[in-house]
Enzyme design. Sequence first.
Site, PDB file in Angstrom:
ATOM      1  CB  CYS A  39      12.568   9.364   9.342  1.00  0.00           C
ATOM      2  SG  CYS A  39      10.852   8.790   8.596  1.00  0.00           S
ATOM      3  CE  LYS A  72      -3.221   2.748   1.216  1.00  0.00           C
ATOM      4  NZ  LYS A  72      -2.415   4.336   0.612  1.00  0.00           N
ATOM      5  CD  GLU A  79      10.458  13.771  11.366  1.00  0.00           C
ATOM      6  OE1 GLU A  79       9.119  13.340  12.293  1.00  0.00           O
ATOM      7  OE2 GLU A  79      11.008  13.023  10.946  1.00  0.00           O
ATOM      8  CD  GLU A  93      12.351   4.848   8.941  1.00  0.00           C
ATOM      9  OE1 GLU A  93      12.203   5.635  10.003  1.00  0.00           O
ATOM     10  OE2 GLU A  93      12.995   4.114   7.637  1.00  0.00           O
TER      11      GLU A  93
HETATM   12  C1  SIN Z   1      13.993   8.092   5.473  1.00  0.00           C
HETATM   13  O1  SIN Z   1      13.846   8.372   5.626  1.00  0.00           O
HETATM   14  O2  SIN Z   1      12.973   6.786   6.753  1.00  0.00           O
HETATM   15  C2  SIN Z   1      14.971   6.722   5.154  1.00  0.00           C
HETATM   16  C3  SIN Z   1      15.976   8.062   4.738  1.00  0.00           C
HETATM   17  C4  SIN Z   1      16.954   6.497   4.469  1.00  0.00           C
HETATM   18  O3  SIN Z   1      17.239   5.614   4.403  1.00  0.00           O
HETATM   19  O4  SIN Z   1      18.337   7.836   4.813  1.00  0.00           O
END
Ligand code: SIN
Length: 485
Positions: A290, A181, A388, A256
């Site tokens: 992230c 998805k 963030e 994650e």
């Molecule tokens: C992410 O921002 O979730 C992945 C970044 C990465 O794989 O370096």
Amino acid sequence: MSLTQSKVELKKYLMHINGEWTGKDLDQLEVTNPANGRAVGTVPNGGEAEANEAIEAAHEAFQTWSQLTVYERGGYLKKLHQSILNHEEELAQIMTAEMGKPIKESRGEVGYSATFIEWYAEEGKRIYGETIPSHVGNKRMQVWKKPVGVVAAITPWNFPLAMLARKMGPALAAGCTIVIKPSSESPLSAVKLVELCEEVGFPKGVINLVTGSSSKIGKAIMENDKVRKITFTGSTEVGKTLIKQSADQVKRLSMELGGHAPLIVLDDANVDTAVKGALDSKFRNTGQTCVCANRIYVQSGIHDEFVEKFAAAVKKLKVGNGADDTIEVGPLINQSGLEKVVHHVDDALAKGAKLEAGGERISLDGGTFYAPTVISNVDPEMIVMQEETFGPVAPIQKIESIEEAVALANDTPYGLAAYVFTESVAKGTKLIEQLNFGIVGWNDGLPSAAQAPFGGMKESGIGKEGGHEGLEAYLESQYVAIGLD
Ligand code: SIN
């Protein structure tokens, strides 16, 4: 054609269920380019019925896919790896058109994605199990490894290809089948990847893709007990909901989630290395990863030099439509992403931060652009140091000591990535040992790699992706005690 015109033709993309392209008669969702608001494609607005069909197909295919040897499964993955590389430019163009990433980074992401497929094609051969010495002579004790079953992979808009490859590679190598998805903001790269999977000949039902309503598709995934594992990359807020919903059927989880990465520069750092690392980490994907540095702590002895050199480098970054080869910073994904950035910067400036670079929206072709920004003299009360930002804003706080750096860095519910810049092995080692983050870049702004574990502590997630731990996440251990009498 001008350099900034997308090379991607407006196209109707479809879902893929049990080896068939489907969904053309459903309502269609439009996917737009954040660099100019123009439509780049549509996908079917699927829901529960389509998700359940895909789950049934994946369940059926699991019966045979899981019985193939790891060499056979690895063979399919190797073909896919080559096919991704052969289609690098097409995949990169689609990615940039659907979510704005500068084309150079999109090409990099295609290569990065391919490494996950290649690495797990090989790593599948090392699903060994264990033999355990028995405490009695008439017994043998072993641990066998089994694939968890049907996997639902819920992927984010910011890395529409790499995050899928990072899930798909190990899941398929382990013997699982998959229902994908993708995010409705950027589903087209995933559709193109599934097209490549079909071309290289994966058996029908092994890889299914459903586009559309997150809540309806999510409901089917959570309620259908044939789905044994959820792998999700996205916000901590949505992750928490999925964790709660998965409790009823005790589904396996890889999560994650959000980050709030500190980047710490000590007095003895090589300032040029630190500036480069901060640029790499902060402005990759326009600050929308992230693991982007979200708050920068610089020790007083090097602070002014770092701020000056960093701000000078940031002012040179070229902003615009990512389709142009020379662009380094693209648009934010959407208007609400842009408004969040504006809010964080305005709040900091109103509370006494000093603007060193950027600090304004950029009007360009109706896109959601914001100038790469550096602010100094920030403090922990400012929103930019608490949440963030997910945008091109680098807030810098002056610190005096390693103890202060540790206290500030760890003062967050998140624990995904952190960055440390120091030339001293002793200082770096002691500092990193005290940081509660799953990934640390030491004099390195880009630590991610297919062979290394990626994942967070605390509210940044559950489990690891990448490396051998990423494969374990798709396997169950079955302990077998064999009586010999
Ligand atoms: C992410 O921002 O979730 C992945 C970044 C990465 O794989 O370096």
